[in-house]
Design a protein around this motif. Sequence first.
Motif, PDB file in Angstrom:
ATOM      1  N   GLU A  85       4.905   4.639 -13.831  1.00 24.17           N
ATOM      2  CA  GLU A  85       3.825   5.439 -13.072  1.00 24.17           C
ATOM      3  C   GLU A  85       4.731   7.114 -13.045  1.00 24.17           C
ATOM      4  N   VAL A  86       5.960   6.617 -12.420  1.00 22.26           N
ATOM      5  CA  VAL A  86       6.722   7.789 -11.303  1.00 22.26           C
ATOM      6  C   VAL A  86       7.154   8.906 -12.799  1.00 22.26           C
ATOM      7  N   GLU A  87       7.510   7.893 -14.319  1.00 19.00           N
ATOM      8  CA  GLU A  87       7.963   9.431 -15.076  1.00 19.00           C
ATOM      9  C   GLU A  87       6.555   9.364 -15.697  1.00 19.00           C
ATOM     10  N   LYS A  88       5.499   9.101 -15.491  1.00 19.84           N
ATOM     11  CA  LYS A  88       4.120  10.055 -16.721  1.00 19.84           C
ATOM     12  C   LYS A  88       4.110  10.819 -15.521  1.00 19.84           C
ATOM     13  N   ASN A  89       4.345  11.060 -14.195  1.00 20.43           N
ATOM     14  CA  ASN A  89       3.688  12.128 -13.242  1.00 20.43           C
ATOM     15  C   ASN A  89       4.692  12.733 -13.589  1.00 20.43           C
ATOM     16  N   LEU A  90       6.331  12.619 -13.416  1.00 18.89           N
ATOM     17  CA  LEU A  90       6.811  13.481 -13.699  1.00 18.89           C
ATOM     18  C   LEU A  90       6.636  14.416 -14.804  1.00 18.89           C
TER      19      LEU A  90
END
Length: 116
Positions: A85-90
């Motif tokens: 999720e963090v990778e996607k948001n970034l």
Amino acid sequence: MSEISIRREHRLGLPRARELAAKWAEDAEEQFGMSCRVEQGTEADCIRFARPGVEGTLTVAGDRFELYVKLGTLLAGFRKRIETEVEKNLDVLLAREAPRLEASRAEAERRAKKEG
């Protein structure tokens, strides 16, 4: 304790990267109850964030973002999901900037040709 480390290169420059990082910190505070503290430097900034079960840093430089997160025992089982999720948001955040960055570069080239 489980750890997440993510690095993303960019060509935004430090001023724009700072703006995006400030937005990221604001969202982290509002959406996830994080406490964020910005330490500004000349070459890069460090945003320290924490809440029960999570702590980490976001290093903001003119050419990269480096995110490091330590998850407590209760959240360690969700590490892969959180990391995804963090990778996607970034990635989404940086993808939104790509057209703006290209338009700015094209405008600078037009001005240079006009002046030169």
